[in-house]
Design a protein around this motif. Structure first.
Motif, short mmCIF file in Angstrom:
data_model
loop_
_atom_site.label_atom_id
_atom_site.label_comp_id
_atom_site.label_asym_id
_atom_site.label_seq_id
_atom_site.Cartn_x
_atom_site.Cartn_y
_atom_site.Cartn_z
N PRO A 74 0.86 -0.98 0.01
CA PRO A 74 -0.18 0.07 -0.02
C PRO A 74 0.85 1.34 0.04
N TYR A 75 0.20 2.14 -0.69
CA TYR A 75 1.12 3.57 -0.90
C TYR A 75 0.17 4.50 -0.45
N ILE A 76 0.55 5.82 0.09
CA ILE A 76 -0.15 6.86 0.63
C ILE A 76 0.52 8.01 -0.17
N SER A 77 -0.59 8.83 -1.05
CA SER A 77 -0.09 10.01 -1.68
C SER A 77 -1.11 11.18 -1.49
N ALA A 78 -0.55 12.32 -2.02
CA ALA A 78 -1.50 13.24 -2.10
C ALA A 78 -1.43 14.16 -3.43
N MET A 79 -2.62 14.75 -3.65
CA MET A 79 -2.56 15.63 -5.15
C MET A 79 -3.56 16.87 -4.54
N VAL A 80 -3.09 17.82 -5.47
CA VAL A 80 -3.95 19.17 -5.26
C VAL A 80 -4.44 19.34 -6.73
N ASN A 81 -5.54 19.74 -6.82
CA ASN A 81 -6.04 19.87 -8.32
C ASN A 81 -7.03 21.01 -8.23
N ASN A 82 -6.79 21.91 -9.54
CA ASN A 82 -7.58 23.04 -9.65
C ASN A 82 -8.57 23.14 -10.56
N GLY A 83 -8.98 21.61 -10.84
CA GLY A 83 -10.27 21.25 -11.46
C GLY A 83 -9.80 20.93 -13.05
N SER A 84 -8.58 21.00 -13.37
CA SER A 84 -8.20 20.61 -14.63
C SER A 84 -7.38 19.22 -14.86
N LEU A 85 -7.03 18.65 -13.44
CA LEU A 85 -6.32 17.49 -13.65
C LEU A 85 -7.07 16.18 -13.61
N THR A 86 -6.75 15.30 -14.21
CA THR A 86 -7.44 14.08 -14.32
C THR A 86 -6.62 12.91 -13.60
N TYR A 87 -7.16 12.32 -12.35
CA TYR A 87 -6.28 11.29 -11.79
C TYR A 87 -6.12 10.09 -12.52
N ASP A 88 -4.84 9.80 -12.87
CA ASP A 88 -4.61 8.62 -13.71
C ASP A 88 -4.54 7.39 -13.04
N ARG A 94 0.51 8.70 -10.41
CA ARG A 94 2.05 9.18 -10.37
C ARG A 94 2.17 10.36 -11.03
N PRO A 95 1.67 10.83 -12.28
CA PRO A 95 1.75 12.02 -13.03
C PRO A 95 1.38 13.27 -12.04
N THR A 96 0.46 13.16 -11.01
CA THR A 96 -0.14 14.24 -10.59
C THR A 96 0.37 14.15 -9.09
N GLU A 97 1.08 13.37 -8.66
CA GLU A 97 1.57 13.11 -7.23
C GLU A 97 2.32 14.17 -6.68
N LEU A 98 2.12 14.83 -5.50
CA LEU A 98 2.98 15.73 -4.85
C LEU A 98 3.87 15.21 -4.09
N GLY A 99 3.60 13.83 -3.44
CA GLY A 99 4.82 13.05 -2.78
C GLY A 99 3.94 11.81 -2.24
N GLY A 100 4.79 10.95 -1.55
CA GLY A 100 4.03 9.63 -1.04
C GLY A 100 5.03 8.86 -0.30
N CYS A 101 4.29 7.85 0.13
CA CYS A 101 5.30 6.74 0.98
C CYS A 101 4.64 5.50 1.06
N THR A 102 5.49 4.51 1.22
CA THR A 102 4.69 3.20 1.57
C THR A 102 4.35 3.15 2.95
N ALA A 103 3.21 2.49 3.03
CA ALA A 103 2.49 2.29 4.35
C ALA A 103 2.09 0.92 4.36
N MET A 104 2.54 -0.07 5.23
CA MET A 104 1.95 -1.52 5.13
C MET A 104 0.74 -1.46 6.17
N VAL A 105 -0.31 -1.28 5.85
CA VAL A 105 -1.55 -0.79 6.57
C VAL A 105 -2.59 -1.90 6.56
#
Length: 249
Positions: A74-88, A94-105
């Protein structure tokens, strides 16, 4: 925001899916394809993704991963969107990810938490998933501009594979932060979600104001060029007048 959650199910290894999301968005919760909520949203999404779509597709196509690009799920990531981005989905965001980390939850016998902080345009996400009651850094992004007055929410989705995504509690805390009048005015004038130094489609990066020296040099050389052009024009005109008089006589 402190999130107390639990992800559990019968699936082994990566035979489970898909994850859940925590939202801070302009619109109230609307069903959609991004972990159960709408795409092209306005605001912030923090995703706890338990299924590696990109990895499975590449395995199916017998492609090789570059070791530096591998992400362990499992992987935790964050995304900020101004309404024009599509989550891939195919690339796990990955293309819109601000950062992230592995989290074995998954399937843990102790409590698991994540906390999202937004202070003076700095977004941080920390996790407590090891049963040690200690926060561990996951995401740290400066220069994040989030408007006030958006809605908090959470959503989840499963597909052919499934899991239980339990949101046990959401606790919101208002942090006491000292701000100058300029900072307070600046924060109130944020109308669209945006991240400094990150060019989002549909939003032009503001031009940086020129320094006083640069402005002086531009004006100075412009004047020099103008004077030079005038002098050349006068010389050419005088030559033309002289040639005209010679032809007359």
């Amino acid at each position: 925001m402190q999130v107390h959650f639990k992800i559990h199910g019968q699936g082994k290894k990566n035979l489970n899916g898909d994850g859940f999301a925590i939202w801070y968005t302009k619109d109230r919760m609307q069903p959609g394809p991004v972990f159960g909520s709408k795409d092209n949203f306005l605001g912030l999404g923090v995703f706890v993704d338990t299924y590696p779509n990109e990895e499975k597709q590449q395995e199916a196509q017998k492609r090789r991963y570059s070791p530096g690009n591998q992400r362990v799920f499992p992987y935790i990531s964050a995304m900020v969107n101004n309404g024009s981005l599509t989550y891939d989905h195919d690339r796990d965001g990955r293309p819109t990810e601000l950062g992230g980390c592995t989290a074995m939850v998954r399937n843990l016998n102790h409590d698991t938490f994540l906390v999202i902080r937004y202070v003076k345009r700095r977004l941080t996400v920390m996790i407590d998933i090891d049963g040690k009651h200690e926060w561990r850094d996951c995401i740290d992004v400066p220069g994040v501009h989030l408007p006030r007055g958006y809605y908090f929410g959470t959503s989840s989705v499963t597909g052919d594979l499934s899991d239980n995504h339990d949101i046990i509690s959401l606790k919101l805390y208002q942090l006491t932060v000292e701000r100058t009048p300029e900072e307070e005015k600046r924060d109130r004038e944020v109308f669209l979600p945006v991240v400094d130094n990150l060019k989002l489609p549909g939003m032009e990066a503001p031009l940086e104001p020129m320094s006083g020296l640069a402005l002086f040099l531009i004006v100075f050389f412009s004047l020099v060029a103008l004077v030079f052009a005038i002098v050349i024009g006068v010389i050419v005109y005088n030559k033309w007048q002289e040639q005209s008089r010679k032809h007359f006589y």
